[in-house]
Design a protein around this motif. Structure first.
Motif, mmCIF file in Angstrom:
data_model
loop_
_atom_site.group_PDB
_atom_site.id
_atom_site.type_symbol
_atom_site.label_atom_id
_atom_site.label_comp_id
_atom_site.label_asym_id
_atom_site.label_seq_id
_atom_site.Cartn_x
_atom_site.Cartn_y
_atom_site.Cartn_z
ATOM 1 N N GLU A 263 0.835 -1.207 0.000
ATOM 2 C CA GLU A 263 0.000 0.000 0.000
ATOM 3 C C GLU A 263 0.869 1.256 0.000
ATOM 4 O O GLU A 263 0.542 2.257 -0.673
ATOM 5 N N ALA A 264 1.981 1.218 0.751
ATOM 6 C CA ALA A 264 2.860 2.390 0.822
ATOM 7 C C ALA A 264 3.499 2.690 -0.529
ATOM 8 O O ALA A 264 3.814 3.851 -0.830
ATOM 9 N N GLU A 265 3.705 1.664 -1.340
ATOM 10 C CA GLU A 265 4.233 1.882 -2.686
ATOM 11 C C GLU A 265 3.161 2.416 -3.634
ATOM 12 O O GLU A 265 3.414 3.329 -4.415
ATOM 13 N N ILE A 266 1.970 1.846 -3.560
ATOM 14 C CA ILE A 266 0.943 2.101 -4.570
ATOM 15 C C ILE A 266 0.143 3.373 -4.311
ATOM 16 O O ILE A 266 -0.108 4.168 -5.236
ATOM 17 N N GLU A 267 -0.285 3.585 -3.078
ATOM 18 C CA GLU A 267 -1.327 4.575 -2.817
ATOM 19 C C GLU A 267 -0.905 6.031 -3.014
ATOM 20 O O GLU A 267 -1.761 6.871 -3.307
ATOM 21 N N PRO A 268 0.369 6.396 -2.925
ATOM 22 C CA PRO A 268 0.720 7.791 -3.230
ATOM 23 C C PRO A 268 0.482 8.172 -4.696
ATOM 24 O O PRO A 268 0.326 9.351 -5.004
ATOM 25 N N ASP A 269 0.472 7.198 -5.611
ATOM 26 C CA ASP A 269 0.224 7.480 -7.029
ATOM 27 C C ASP A 269 -0.491 6.278 -7.626
ATOM 28 O O ASP A 269 0.072 5.511 -8.405
ATOM 29 N N VAL A 270 -1.766 6.108 -7.258
ATOM 30 C CA VAL A 270 -2.520 4.939 -7.694
ATOM 31 C C VAL A 270 -2.578 4.857 -9.213
ATOM 32 O O VAL A 270 -2.331 3.806 -9.812
ATOM 33 N N ARG A 271 -2.892 5.974 -9.864
ATOM 34 C CA ARG A 271 -3.074 5.948 -11.312
ATOM 35 C C ARG A 271 -1.779 5.566 -12.039
ATOM 36 O O ARG A 271 -1.774 4.740 -12.954
ATOM 37 N N GLY A 272 -0.668 6.150 -11.611
ATOM 38 C CA GLY A 272 0.609 5.839 -12.230
ATOM 39 C C GLY A 272 1.023 4.398 -11.992
ATOM 40 O O GLY A 272 1.564 3.733 -12.900
#
Length: 326
Positions: free
Chosen positions: A165-174
């Motif tokens: 989640e820490a990897e994905i959620e700052p830039d979900v679309r990217g």
């Protein structure tokens, strides 16, 4: 391209977790469509109108933890037994007694287990991209931990709550754009590039994702639909499916080696790691899927089969459905 979206009927039905959001189109025998990671009902947008036109009641769910379906806080609430019961409850809530179930990616595994555990409800099963592999062997976490040497397999990377989640959620679309591209035939890394299914020491999955154009099947508006849902819900519900693999291994011990005997279908992409790594599972279908009606490996196709090749998959599905008894 959000074709035919205006023709879809959305509804919420009660489930053991609270509610399941589903989208339906058409009338006739029920066909339940179950998506994988990291997607939603929207991954079936091309199949809903095609199945409806062929005379079926096509219903695509948001799996528990995704979209507008309930997202229980307890990670154990995403075990396979609960997801199978959600599917059976959806069939009942729609006023039906039986259904054909079709799944992609994790949805294929959920569909196969739905057929195994509830043969009274699911009369036939279609599997896309991920072959059926009967329960058995060592504990899954032990298998995944041995893969990749110094690198970490993505399933192991997903295990610790909060880490992915820490990897994905700052830039979900990217992140989604890169993940979809990494497993798509027209944008996946070259065979000699670092494998995007693995994480290097101290790295992230995204380090190995392509950064060029979107896959041909994924328009900017399609990406907006997926990203919008995960920006709203976060990724924990989706990732909790991976965090139950050992629990499933324990829960399903009585199904060790069990074949799926209902009429079945398999379709996968020849460029998809799911079909190349699990070639032995496909070769074992005469034993593990004795009711197999047809099996298809599509040339030049990646993981997102029903979106990469919608017309071909629609034809495969409707031909198979038409040949089913009853």
């Amino acid at each position: 391209m959000q074709a035919h979206v205006k023709d879809f009927t959305h509804r919420l039905v009660a489930s053991p977790a609270g509610r399941i959001h589903l989208v339906e189109q058409g009338t006739g025998p029920l066909v339940l469509l179950v998506h994988g990671f990291p997607e939603s009902w929207y991954s079936w947008r091309h199949q809903l109108p095609a199945l409806a036109a062929a005379g079926y009641r096509a219903v695509a769910v948001d799996v528990r933890g995704y979209g507008r379906s309930s997202r229980p806080a307890d990670p154990a609430a995403y075990r396979m037994l609960d997801l199978v019961e959600d599917n059976a409850q959806v069939v009942r809530a729609l006023g039906e007694e039986t259904a054909v179930i079709v799944g992609h990616d994790w949805g294929a595994t959920i569909a196969a287990n739905s057929a195994l555990l509830r043969p009274d409800v699911f009369r036939a099963v279609g599997l896309l991209s991920v072959p059926y592999t009967p329960r058995g062997g060592p504990r899954p976490s032990e298998i995944f931990a041995r893969m990749g040497g110094e690198e970490e397999f993505y399933v192991s990377y997903f295990q610790r709550p909060g880490r992915a989640e820490a990897e994905i959620e700052p830039d979900v679309r990217g992140w989604l754009a890169g993940f979809y591209a990494a497993l798509s035939a027209d944008t996946m890394p070259a065979p000699d590039a670092a494998d995007p299914h693995f994480v290097g020491p101290g790295g992230t999955l995204r380090d190995r994702f392509p950064t060029g154009p979107l896959p041909a099947w994924l328009g900017e508006d399609d990406l907006d639909v997926y990203a919008g849902e995960f920006e709203r819900t976060g990724l924990t519900g989706a990732l909790n499916r991976y965090r139950n693999m050992d629990r499933d291994w324990e829960d399903l011990a009585s199904l060790d080696g069990a074949p799926v005997t209902q009429p079945s279908l398999f379709a996968g992409g020849l460029l998809d790691a799911s079909t190349t790594w699990l070639k032995d599972a496909i070769d074992a279908y005469p034993v593990t899927l004795p009711g197999l009606v047809s099996s298809h490996l599509l040339e030049g196709c990646g993981h997102w089969i029903q979106q990469e090749r919608p017309a071909e998959v629609n034809r495969i599905l409707t031909d198979w459905l038409a040949a089913l008894p009853g």
